[in-house]
Design a protein around this motif. Structure first.
Motif, PDB file in Angstrom:
ATOM      1  N   ALA A   1      49.020   9.181  19.949  1.00 31.50           N
ATOM      2  CA  ALA A   1      49.387   8.820  18.828  1.00 31.50           C
ATOM      3  C   ALA A   1      48.298   8.253  18.109  1.00 31.50           C
ATOM      4  N   GLY A   2      48.167   8.461  16.775  1.00 31.30           N
ATOM      5  CA  GLY A   2      47.125   7.892  15.800  1.00 31.30           C
ATOM      6  C   GLY A   2      47.535   6.557  15.497  1.00 31.30           C
ATOM      7  N   PRO A   3      46.757   5.919  14.585  1.00 29.49           N
ATOM      8  CA  PRO A   3      46.988   4.883  14.057  1.00 29.49           C
ATOM      9  C   PRO A   3      47.871   4.503  12.668  1.00 29.49           C
ATOM     10  N   LEU A   4      48.210   3.665  12.156  1.00 29.93           N
ATOM     11  CA  LEU A   4      48.976   3.377  11.064  1.00 29.93           C
ATOM     12  C   LEU A   4      48.002   3.961   9.908  1.00 29.93           C
ATOM     13  N   LEU A   5      47.951   5.044  10.208  1.00 31.24           N
ATOM     14  CA  LEU A   5      46.763   5.895   9.481  1.00 31.24           C
ATOM     15  C   LEU A   5      45.429   5.455   9.910  1.00 31.24           C
ATOM     16  N   GLY A   6      45.570   5.086  11.255  1.00 30.77           N
ATOM     17  CA  GLY A   6      44.291   4.871  11.972  1.00 30.77           C
ATOM     18  C   GLY A   6      44.422   3.911  12.926  1.00 30.77           C
ATOM     19  N   VAL A   7      45.488   3.419  13.316  1.00 36.81           N
ATOM     20  CA  VAL A   7      45.712   2.094  14.070  1.00 36.81           C
ATOM     21  C   VAL A   7      45.855   2.763  15.424  1.00 36.81           C
ATOM     22  N   LEU A   8      45.146   2.049  16.511  1.00 37.49           N
ATOM     23  CA  LEU A   8      45.304   2.203  17.744  1.00 37.49           C
ATOM     24  C   LEU A   8      45.271   1.193  18.528  1.00 37.49           C
ATOM     25  N   ALA A   9      46.013   1.166  19.663  1.00 34.90           N
ATOM     26  CA  ALA A   9      46.609  -0.221  20.416  1.00 34.90           C
ATOM     27  C   ALA A   9      45.298  -0.745  20.882  1.00 34.90           C
ATOM     28  N   ALA A  10      45.086  -2.128  20.336  1.00 31.55           N
ATOM     29  CA  ALA A  10      43.965  -2.928  20.973  1.00 31.55           C
ATOM     30  C   ALA A  10      44.017  -3.240  22.529  1.00 31.55           C
ATOM     31  N   GLY A  11      42.938  -3.523  22.968  1.00 36.52           N
ATOM     32  CA  GLY A  11      42.919  -3.722  24.329  1.00 36.52           C
ATOM     33  C   GLY A  11      42.338  -2.486  25.026  1.00 36.52           C
ATOM     34  N   GLY A  12      42.115  -2.592  26.255  1.00 36.06           N
ATOM     35  CA  GLY A  12      41.627  -1.541  27.070  1.00 36.06           C
ATOM     36  C   GLY A  12      40.043  -1.228  26.882  1.00 36.06           C
ATOM     37  N   ALA A  13      39.499  -2.032  25.754  1.00 38.38           N
ATOM     38  CA  ALA A  13      37.955  -1.772  25.705  1.00 38.38           C
ATOM     39  C   ALA A  13      37.265  -1.985  26.921  1.00 38.38           C
ATOM     40  N   LEU A  14      35.960  -1.672  26.915  1.00 35.00           N
ATOM     41  CA  LEU A  14      35.068  -1.780  28.021  1.00 35.00           C
ATOM     42  C   LEU A  14      34.409  -3.211  27.825  1.00 35.00           C
ATOM     43  N   ALA A  15      35.376  -4.232  27.950  1.00 37.03           N
ATOM     44  CA  ALA A  15      34.904  -5.570  27.915  1.00 37.03           C
ATOM     45  C   ALA A  15      33.724  -6.051  28.587  1.00 37.03           C
ATOM     46  N   ASP A  16      33.408  -5.165  29.854  1.00 34.12           N
ATOM     47  CA  ASP A  16      32.125  -5.902  30.488  1.00 34.12           C
ATOM     48  C   ASP A  16      30.927  -5.108  29.804  1.00 34.12           C
ATOM     49  N   SER A  17      30.949  -4.195  28.913  1.00 37.90           N
ATOM     50  CA  SER A  17      29.814  -3.713  28.205  1.00 37.90           C
ATOM     51  C   SER A  17      29.288  -4.455  27.102  1.00 37.90           C
ATOM     52  N   TYR A  18      29.875  -5.238  26.613  1.00 36.50           N
ATOM     53  CA  TYR A  18      29.414  -6.211  25.398  1.00 36.50           C
ATOM     54  C   TYR A  18      30.015  -7.532  25.597  1.00 36.50           C
ATOM     55  N   PRO A  19      29.270  -8.433  24.800  1.00 38.48           N
ATOM     56  CA  PRO A  19      29.902  -9.950  25.142  1.00 38.48           C
ATOM     57  C   PRO A  19      31.065 -10.100  24.446  1.00 38.48           C
TER      58      PRO A  19
END
Length: 360
Positions: free
Chosen positions: A10-28
């Motif tokens: 599924a894409g975004p509300l014309l681009g929206v994607l679920a927040a979370g799941g980012a590589l949190a340990d790769s950046y502060p």
């Protein structure tokens, strides 16, 4: 558009994607805050005594010997999204880590919740349909105040955005041509909203406004037209191949859209969506493209239903931008229709190239 939408395809509300799941340990982790703009005047003539703009930042500003901030990056989300919708593996996880194009140890990255979105001031806070009518020019003004007054940023290394944020990027280049070193709009066209892009928006707007249960914006329960709005967003926000893979039979298609609508009925608000989609009414960068002084790299994808390359608008209009260049990413198994703007792996090499532009 850029709001979190669950589902791998599924894409975004014309681009929206679920927040979370980012590589949190790769950046502060980000720092969050709120900027309060006093007595904010809208182009409609209306005012708010206090406009709240929520934001997330990564890194810290760095100034030169003259007090000019040299490492600020403003990133603007799409319709229905928030700064949080870009803090995810596909976007921040490809860009903000050590050695990546927007390494958060080198850059001061600012992700606002745009006016009318996220934790910034919006109709559902209480004013409902009495909230001032806002357009993209008002949104850009609020972003400018956040940077200059709220965060004391007097210059940007880069202004970029996805979908609605990309359209804001064109306006930033025209309205503040000396403010940035470079511009990168992702998934947009530098012309007023028209054709199919206008019609799907008008269908959504009319569905809500003509719904008797909308009650002029003073509903207690969400009106049924919100279902129509959410379903329309599903139709436009990805490419047909991914949608077919997600919903390969009649029964599965019905189930997918019913589940999708049910999920976003839990968090979406009819007034907020109505305002968010209506806000593009004043978007028209076409007459002033020659004013853009910074190098600009526009990136679209060939399978974007919102900005189809067959129109050849981008290729034509980019010739009017003094230092402009346009890229259309070919369709492949890696593209996501309009939502390709959030998959940085598709275009981060172009971003790296753009960042070679000299400071201005």
């Amino acid at each position: 558009m850029n709001k979190p939408r669950a589902s791998a395809v599924a894409g975004p509300l014309l681009g929206v994607l679920a927040a979370g799941g980012a590589l949190a340990d790769s950046y502060p982790p980000p720092t969050e805050g709120d900027f309060l703009a006093k007595d904010f005047h809208f182009s409609s003539g209306e005012t708010l005594p206090q406009l709240r703009i929520h934001y997330r930042t990564f890194g810290a500003p760095r100034t030169d010997a003259h007090g000019v901030v040299r490492n600020a990056v403003l990133i603007l989300h799409g319709t229905g999204g928030s700064g949080a919708s870009l803090v995810r593996a596909e976007f921040a996880g490809e860009l903000f880590g050590a050695g990546q194009p927007l390494d958060a140890t080198r850059y001061f990255i600012v992700l606002p919740d745009c006016l009318g979105h996220g934790q910034s001031s919006k109709p559902s806070d209480g004013l409902h349909a009495r909230f001032p009518k806002y357009g993209y020019n008002d949104m850009v003004q609020a972003e400018y105040l956040l940077l200059t007054q709220g965060l004391k940023v007097n210059h940007a290394r880069l202004v970029m955005g996805t979908s609605m944020g990309a359209m804001h990027t064109w306006l930033w280049g025209e309205q503040h041509p000396q403010f940035m070193d470079a511009l990168m709009p992702l998934a947009s066209l530098p012309t007023q909203i028209s054709g199919r892009n206008r019609v799907w928006r008008k269908l959504l707007i009319d569905a809500i406004r003509n719904d008797p249960d909308w009650k002029g914006g003073e509903y207690v329960a969400q009106p049924p037209s919100l279902r129509t709005a959410i379903a329309m967003i599903w139709v436009m926000s990805s490419n047909p191949v991914l949608r077919q893979a997600e919903a390969p039979t009649l029964a599965r298609a019905d189930q997918v859209i019913d589940d999708y609508v049910a999920l976003y009925l839990k968090s979406d608000d009819a007034n907020d969506i109505l305002y968010q989609v209506s806000a593009s009414y004043d978007y028209d960068p076409g007459p002033h493209l020659e004013k853009i002084a910074a190098p600009l790299l526009a990136v679209n994808s060939a399978d974007d239903l919102v900005n189809p390359p067959e129109l050849k608008i981008l290729e034509h209009e980019i010739t009017r931008v003094p230092h402009g260049r346009a890229i259309v990413i070919p369709f492949s198994e890696h593209t996501h229709g309009h939502g390709s703007h959030t998959y940085a792996v598709l275009w981060k090499d172009y971003l790296q190239e753009l960042l070679q532009a000299p400071e201005r």
